[in-house]
Write an enzyme that holds these catalytic residues in place. Sequence first.
Site, mmCIF file in Angstrom:
data_model
loop_
_atom_site.group_PDB
_atom_site.id
_atom_site.type_symbol
_atom_site.label_atom_id
_atom_site.label_comp_id
_atom_site.label_asym_id
_atom_site.label_seq_id
_atom_site.Cartn_x
_atom_site.Cartn_y
_atom_site.Cartn_z
ATOM 1 N N SER A 95 0.838 -1.194 0.000
ATOM 2 C CA SER A 95 0.000 0.000 0.000
ATOM 3 C C SER A 95 0.882 1.257 0.000
ATOM 4 O O SER A 95 1.732 1.416 -0.858
ATOM 5 C CB SER A 95 -0.947 -0.053 1.209
ATOM 6 O OG SER A 95 -1.912 0.953 1.153
ATOM 7 N N ASP A 217 -9.931 -4.398 -5.682
ATOM 8 C CA ASP A 217 -9.369 -3.714 -4.522
ATOM 9 C C ASP A 217 -10.095 -2.383 -4.367
ATOM 10 O O ASP A 217 -10.048 -1.526 -5.246
ATOM 11 C CB ASP A 217 -7.861 -3.496 -4.747
ATOM 12 C CG ASP A 217 -7.145 -2.790 -3.594
ATOM 13 O OD1 ASP A 217 -7.821 -2.151 -2.775
ATOM 14 O OD2 ASP A 217 -5.904 -2.873 -3.528
ATOM 15 N N HIS A 246 -7.621 -5.202 -0.390
ATOM 16 C CA HIS A 246 -6.427 -4.364 -0.334
ATOM 17 C C HIS A 246 -5.316 -4.974 0.526
ATOM 18 O O HIS A 246 -4.197 -4.481 0.519
ATOM 19 C CB HIS A 246 -6.817 -2.979 0.204
ATOM 20 C CG HIS A 246 -5.738 -1.959 0.092
ATOM 21 N ND1 HIS A 246 -5.176 -1.599 -1.128
ATOM 22 C CD2 HIS A 246 -5.076 -1.222 1.029
ATOM 23 C CE1 HIS A 246 -4.235 -0.684 -0.931
ATOM 24 N NE2 HIS A 246 -4.158 -0.438 0.368
#
Length: 270
Positions: A95, A217, A246
């Site tokens: 991320s 996602d 995610h």
Amino acid sequence: MGIVEEAHNVKVLGSGERTIVLAHGFGTDQSVWKHLVPHLVDSYRVVVYDNMGAGTTNPDYFDFERYTTLEGYAYDLLAILEELLIDTCVFVGHSVSAMVGAIASISRPDLFTKIVMLSGSPRYVNDPEYFGGFEQEDLDQLFEAMRENYKAWCSGFAPLAVGGDMDSVAVQEFSRTLFNMRPDIALSVAQTIFNSDMRSILGLVTVPCHIVQSMKDLAVPVVVSEYLHQHLGGDSIVEVMQSDGHLPQLSSPDTVIPVVLRHIHYDIAT
């Protein structure tokens, strides 16, 4: 143990000639890598750490000014590598940490053999030429919900981010690490991440990048992986996995861990 190591709960595991550094994303901590680490420690020296602001770090160390930009996290990463005397590493960033690794690599490309970007995005907000997945209005509502009732927001956000019902182990795990964050710090971190725009620096990233992404996602539309591929300055490769959410390393480890391992082991064919 040095000051930086202690502040970030740095752990060095396993042994091997090559070093792998694992960096987590928003709302989690180093425990998000629990399914991956056992596959690495026999062959590599593995470094895990917590981003400042994670629930496992001392909130007194969180500098609201420093962490209004992702550069603050990149400086932390470089300080950790320096304190551990790491000459070069394979960096796996989940991320926001995918972009943190990219920023750090611009000033010190020698420290990064390659970057594996898992669920990374340079920009979360849509504009006429770019699809990031969110309208600014969506994010303003998200921030307001965090302000009003952080615990309730966590309970709603966790299953959306992970992709699953509230009963799943992965959702419960993400809820736990989200709850662990101090609410004002969580809001500040979320605002920094969701309002960031790293598109202009992608061309300066010359280190090889392996872009790994879930098919579905909430935070990162699949087109973002292709955007990264087209705009990064060095060699890059994309793999879109048949996973949902995610945090696929937590929610779909049987699918995701073999893919991530392959990108760690093998370099991009030139």
